[in-house]
Design a protein around this motif. Structure first.
Motif, mmCIF file in Angstrom:
data_model
loop_
_atom_site.group_PDB
_atom_site.id
_atom_site.type_symbol
_atom_site.label_atom_id
_atom_site.label_comp_id
_atom_site.label_asym_id
_atom_site.label_seq_id
_atom_site.Cartn_x
_atom_site.Cartn_y
_atom_site.Cartn_z
ATOM 1 N N PRO A 14 98.025 58.559 27.508
ATOM 2 C CA PRO A 14 97.920 58.195 26.092
ATOM 3 C C PRO A 14 98.592 56.864 25.773
ATOM 4 N N ILE A 15 99.697 56.568 26.460
ATOM 5 C CA ILE A 15 100.393 55.297 26.242
ATOM 6 C C ILE A 15 99.506 54.131 26.666
ATOM 7 N N LEU A 16 98.889 54.244 27.838
ATOM 8 C CA LEU A 16 98.021 53.179 28.327
ATOM 9 C C LEU A 16 96.824 52.976 27.391
ATOM 10 N N ARG A 17 96.270 54.059 26.896
ATOM 11 C CA ARG A 17 95.131 53.935 25.986
ATOM 12 C C ARG A 17 95.552 53.289 24.663
ATOM 13 N N ALA A 18 96.747 53.567 24.216
ATOM 14 C CA ALA A 18 97.255 52.898 23.019
ATOM 15 C C ALA A 18 97.445 51.403 23.264
ATOM 16 N N ILE A 19 97.959 51.050 24.434
ATOM 17 C CA ILE A 19 98.121 49.630 24.775
ATOM 18 C C ILE A 19 96.773 48.921 24.727
ATOM 19 N N HIS A 20 95.727 49.577 25.249
ATOM 20 C CA HIS A 20 94.372 49.008 25.169
ATOM 21 C C HIS A 20 93.976 48.772 23.721
ATOM 22 N N LEU A 21 94.228 49.732 22.854
ATOM 23 C CA LEU A 21 93.819 49.616 21.454
ATOM 24 C C LEU A 21 94.478 48.423 20.775
ATOM 25 N N GLU A 56 106.929 48.500 16.944
ATOM 26 C CA GLU A 56 107.598 49.801 16.930
ATOM 27 C C GLU A 56 107.095 50.683 18.075
ATOM 28 N N PHE A 57 105.813 50.547 18.399
ATOM 29 C CA PHE A 57 105.255 51.295 19.525
ATOM 30 C C PHE A 57 105.972 50.936 20.822
ATOM 31 N N TYR A 58 106.111 49.630 21.096
ATOM 32 C CA TYR A 58 106.751 49.229 22.347
ATOM 33 C C TYR A 58 108.231 49.606 22.353
ATOM 34 N N ALA A 59 108.870 49.555 21.196
ATOM 35 C CA ALA A 59 110.279 49.956 21.122
ATOM 36 C C ALA A 59 110.447 51.447 21.407
ATOM 37 N N ALA A 60 109.432 52.235 21.033
ATOM 38 C CA ALA A 60 109.519 53.693 21.196
ATOM 39 C C ALA A 60 108.937 54.177 22.521
ATOM 40 N N MET A 91 91.531 49.382 33.222
ATOM 41 C CA MET A 91 92.901 49.640 33.651
ATOM 42 C C MET A 91 93.678 50.538 32.692
ATOM 43 N N TYR A 92 93.488 50.333 31.388
ATOM 44 C CA TYR A 92 94.324 51.018 30.407
ATOM 45 C C TYR A 92 93.564 52.127 29.659
ATOM 46 N N LEU A 93 92.376 51.816 29.176
ATOM 47 C CA LEU A 93 91.561 52.841 28.537
ATOM 48 C C LEU A 93 91.073 53.857 29.562
ATOM 49 N N GLN A 94 90.797 53.403 30.761
ATOM 50 C CA GLN A 94 90.425 54.250 31.894
ATOM 51 C C GLN A 94 89.178 55.084 31.597
#
Length: 428
Positions: A302-309, A286-290, A344-347
């Motif tokens: 925030p999106i990149l940090r969520a991808i890391h999580l 649902e995250f990637y769809a949104a 790269m993502y969490l930065q």
């Protein structure tokens, strides 16, 4: 318990060499150093209290292996205890006072007749002692007074959890002195976290205390944050041919409070936009769809940090599988992937407002140069400044150590082992 003079003679005569090797995974030189350390502590105790009957306790520091910035999102982490520790020579008292003498700082006596939070103790060691004792008492365990003389070689400010080692040491002492060693290590960790949160007045998760108390490699799933699942992994890292190296890049942590706070805040902002409290409660699909709408609403970091999580939670599961299978090559590849994700993502390898000051980035780049194809490296702990972690083969460790010491100064690099024993009674 045995008299101080007896314990010293036994240590000097090699009667406890096997026990010390088991705890510290040391060679003959390291064993000699530990024996000297223990005898010096026993001497200090004898100077203060005489030739009393006493026991010796230990609690290790820890290293975060994977799961960088996931615990505050009720995610998954992998951590390991290390062969640096806090040790204490301890004997019972007849009253309800705990007196801890520690090299390097003063600790006032703690009277257990008063177990309520003392606001003036916030941020001090006394609050941790009182908090651990109060929580154990509330859980119907026995508590009581003791004299302790302690020392610690867990590096303060290095991300190796010197405070958690101290808290766990206090809980371990009370477990053995007054409860026949019956308090579960995870419960000791939870008690230590309670003391830090409610008496020391510092928010923290449970990872540090669990790794120190349980020992070895542990995986923690925080999805049910009130009842985390802690799994001790049966893996002997000493047989892999790798060393764990921690390098202090000696970066300045000043003015980084906002950087640290932004990580959980931005992750929680994504979760809130998806109708949840934290990211681990959200559906990755649902995250990637949104994503298009989330980017408009929150921006990209925030999106990149969520991808890391999301990816880091899955990596912890894969790392568990690798350790269960004894697959060190898969383990090394996953650690490198985790490090790349943090960068790269969490930065969290340097502060955005200080782009020309990147000691962690430099340490990672030099590690990449030295270890590509034969090791792993990643930011360690909270990031932005401070330390990096590397897994280095035996044949490469001297070169790596010398390079880090040359780059960041003498005493910046530490060659460590993963200790399989958590908080424990060493000798009685």
């Amino acid at each position: 318990m045995k008299k101080i003079s007896v314990l010293k003679n036994e240590i000097l005569n090699g009667m406890h060499d096997e026990r010390l090797r088991e705890i510290y995974l040391c060679d003959e030189a390291g064993l000699a150093d530990q024996k000297q350390r223990y005898v010096q502590l026993l001497d200090r105790y004898e100077t203060l209290y005489g030739d009393e009957e006493a026991a010796i306790y230990s609690a290790p520091g820890r290293s975060e292996v994977s799961g960088n910035h996931t615990d505050h999102q009720f995610g998954k982490v992998l951590a390991a205890s290390i062969n640096l520790d806090a040790i204490a020579v301890v004997s019972k008292r007849d009253d309800d006072v705990i007196q801890v003498h520690s090299s390097g700082f003063e600790i006032a006596p703690v009277d257990l007749k008063v177990l309520a939070v003392q606001p003036n103790e916030a941020g001090r060691s006394e609050s941790l002692i009182r908090g651990v004792a109060a929580r154990l008492k509330a859980l119907n365990y026995q508590i009581g007074g003791f004299n302790a003389v302690m020392t610690s070689n867990v590096l303060s400010g290095s991300g190796l959890s010197s405070s958690a080692a101290f808290e766990v040491l206090m809980g371990t002492i009370l477990s053995y002195l007054y409860n026949e060693g019956a308090i579960d290590p995870v419960l000791i960790a939870q008690t230590a976290q309670y003391a830090e949160n409610n008496y020391f007045m510092k928010p923290c998760g449970l990872m540090d205390q669990c790794a120190c108390s349980v020992g070895g490699f542990i995986a923690i799933d925080f999805f049910d944050n009130q009842h985390p699942i802690v799994e001790k992994l049966d893996f002997d890292f000493s047989k892999t041919g790798y060393n764990l190296c921690i390098t202090d890049t000696r970066g300045d942590h000043a003015n980084l409070t906002d950087e640290y706070a932004a990580v959980p805040a931005e992750m929680k902002a994504v979760a809130k936009a998806m109708g949840q409290e934290v990211l681990s409660q959200c559906s990755e699909d649902e995250f990637y769809a949104a994503l298009p709408e989330l980017r408009k609403q929150l921006g990209d970091r925030p999106i990149l940090r969520a991808i890391h999580l999301f990816a880091e939670n899955k990596r912890v599961d894969e790392l568990k599988k690798a350790l269960h299978a004894g697959d060190i090559n898969a383990f090394i590849d996953l650690i490198k992937a985790s490090g790349r994700s943090s960068a790269m993502y969490l930065q969290n390898i340097y502060a955005n407002f200080e782009a020309n000051n990147q000691p962690v980035s430099v340490a990672l780049a030099v590690s990449d140069h030295l270890l590509e194809g034969k090791g792993a490296w990643r930011v360690h702990g909270g990031g932005f400044a401070g330390t990096i972690q590397a897994f280095v083969k035996n044949e490469d460790v001297e070169t790596y150590y010398n390079a880090m010491e040359h780059l960041f100064g003498e005493g910046s690099c530490y060659i460590l082992k993963v200790r399989n024993i958590g908080g424990c009674q060493v000798l009685d």
